[in-house]
Motif scaffolding. Sequence first.
Motif, PDB file in Angstrom:
ATOM      1  N   SER A 149      44.586  80.956  68.082  1.00 23.73           N
ATOM      2  CA  SER A 149      44.459  79.633  68.716  1.00 23.73           C
ATOM      3  C   SER A 149      43.002  79.335  69.048  1.00 23.73           C
ATOM      4  O   SER A 149      42.546  78.200  68.889  1.00 23.73           O
TER       5      SER A 149
ATOM      6  N   ASP B   7      49.660  74.697  64.627  1.00 23.21           N
ATOM      7  CA  ASP B   7      49.732  75.892  65.466  1.00 23.21           C
ATOM      8  C   ASP B   7      51.192  76.180  65.806  1.00 23.21           C
ATOM      9  O   ASP B   7      51.792  75.498  66.629  1.00 23.21           O
ATOM     10  N   GLU B   8      51.755  77.159  65.149  1.00 22.58           N
ATOM     11  CA  GLU B   8      53.157  77.555  65.324  1.00 22.58           C
ATOM     12  C   GLU B   8      54.113  76.360  65.326  1.00 22.58           C
ATOM     13  O   GLU B   8      54.791  76.098  66.309  1.00 22.58           O
TER      14      GLU B   8
END
Lengths: 344, 253
Positions: free
Chosen positions: B45, B173-174
């Motif tokens: 991240s 992101d995910e």
Amino acid sequence: MSGVQSGNGAAAAESPFLRLLASGWIFVLLLGLVAIFAGLRPVQFASVYNLQQLAINAAIFLVLAVGQTYVIAAAGIDLSCGAVLVFSSVVSAQVMLALAGASGTTFGTTDAGWPVILIGTLVAIASGALWGVFNGALIAWAKIPALIVTLGSMGMALGFAQIASGGIDVRAMPEKLVDAVGAGAISGIPTLVVIAAVTAVLFGVILHLTGFGLHVFAVGSNAEAARRSGINIRRNLIAVYAISGALSGLAAVMANARFSTTTINGHTLDNMTAISAVVLGGTSLFGGAGSVFGTVIGVFIPIVLLNGFVILGIPPFWQTVAMGAVLILAVWIDQLKRRLRKSR
Amino acid sequence: MTEPLLIARGIRRSFGHVQALRGAHFRVMPAEIVALIGDNGAGKSTLVKILSGADRPDEGEVTLAGQRVRFGSPQEAQEAGIATVYQDLALAPDLPPAENLFLGREIKQPGLLGRLGFLDRKAMRAQAKEQFATLGVHLKSDRVAIDTLSGGQRQSVAIARAAMWAKKIVILDEPTAALGVVQTQRVLDLARRVRDHGISVVLISHNMPQVLEVADRIQVLRLGETVADLRASEASVDDLVRAMTSGRTEEAA
Ligand SMILES: Nc1ncnc2c1ncn2[C@@H]1O[C@H](COP(=O)(O)OP(=O)(O)OP(=O)(O)O)[C@@H](O)[C@H]1O
Ligand SMILES: [Mg+2]
């Protein structure tokens, strides 16, 4: 439209029902109240005179509530609107009195002309807007919760108004203001009602049709998302509170015109009335959703309640009790709506 | 050999005593899906925030299409063509899809009305519809608030929004962490379609089979360093896990 996609059938089927809940129930409540009072006292309640009084009573609250709609749509709250009204009315009245060269006068009317009245009006709106900027700046920059900021400025505005006036109402208003605005009419419609209607339409159009208005909803819905989208949320918040303050200033002029005096002690519950009207009108206390049109309907609930109670001979104090209860009911329904919408 | 679209070299970033990135490398080729994997706290991240302008590196350089870039804000990165869809999606839940797609870049009416700030909602809805259609995102209605949509649909709206404004790289992101099987598949299909439109996709995921299925290339971060850069077609789940945990790509002898 069936919700074949990933089992959204329930939400799809609910949405008309929810939409009805959102604005419908309040309209039904208003019609119900009108029907009850008109049924119990047809002569007094449904008279042209009384309906006109209703509209005039609603006018000042509507102007406050339109500003409050912006604030609540942006997920804020403005407890200071009534106190700012008082502050602006005192400052405006004193300025007009000084300009009329009759500062010794304590009651009656002055013969101040329209230029003086215009200056007094601008002073009221500007001083209200300044309080709004003060609120907005503290909320947006200092990140102090709106509830506390506006509770504090409520005390400050009222205190300053009392300091400036020595706690005694300014009773000398320009006669022209009282006659033309307070008691006057434009082609049969009371001037105060015209002012309120124009305000509601203008600010309704801005809120619902412009980019600024969309950003108000976006900030109220998810301030972080708005910020990441490049929206200047600080400027937006300050503008929102400035609008609420400026409209409190406008309401101050209307109150001065109507009562021919400042009314320092008459606005302690204005914030509750305005907030109730906004929430009753379907604007979510959690921000992000709402409408000025709903507020217009919402504002008539307390007005009709009070009027009906007076006509029925119920002590008007009961109206305060009923309004408090209605506010709690409105917020509860708002919460139910949210929960229903999310439960898929 | 095609030139990489984006290259990050020697990226370092510390938070107090925590060295989140210790000279990480990263590259994105044109029109590919590149997965970025690594254990919790590996620095994924943090790296992505640096690439998308939300954070600044202590050291290291980033070049985009051959140009050295230093993003001061997410807006700058977006203008350069890079947008990130975070897990919290950054949508306004009370607003409809079209308004969300255009948030901060609304279409105004032509002429004087536009200069006064009046929105052209019709044009916004039409363009939103077109964008959703090209990316194969099906919404039951374009008038309802976002939070009445399913998680997968919300994710899709957020990705469509990123792909609309970032013409080079969309970072996810995910994106499927909170989704069920069907919705996960839909979001992955969407990622493929975004790539097929010529936009590179950076996919952060903890789901190894998923990464192998959808990505063209996989880069592995471990303790803030890049330890592997693999072609998805030549890698196995074991390879990935080994790289993530020990930093080695080859089985120890
Ligand atoms: N703003 C911050 N302040 C302090 N420490 C931070 C900050 N951001 C990240 N870290 C630390 O840096 C390290 C890397 O974090 P990062 O979020 O990049 O990992 P990640 O690979 O995304 O992990 P996950 O898979 O759990 O999302 C962690 O140890 C984390 O605690
Ligand atoms: Mg992470």
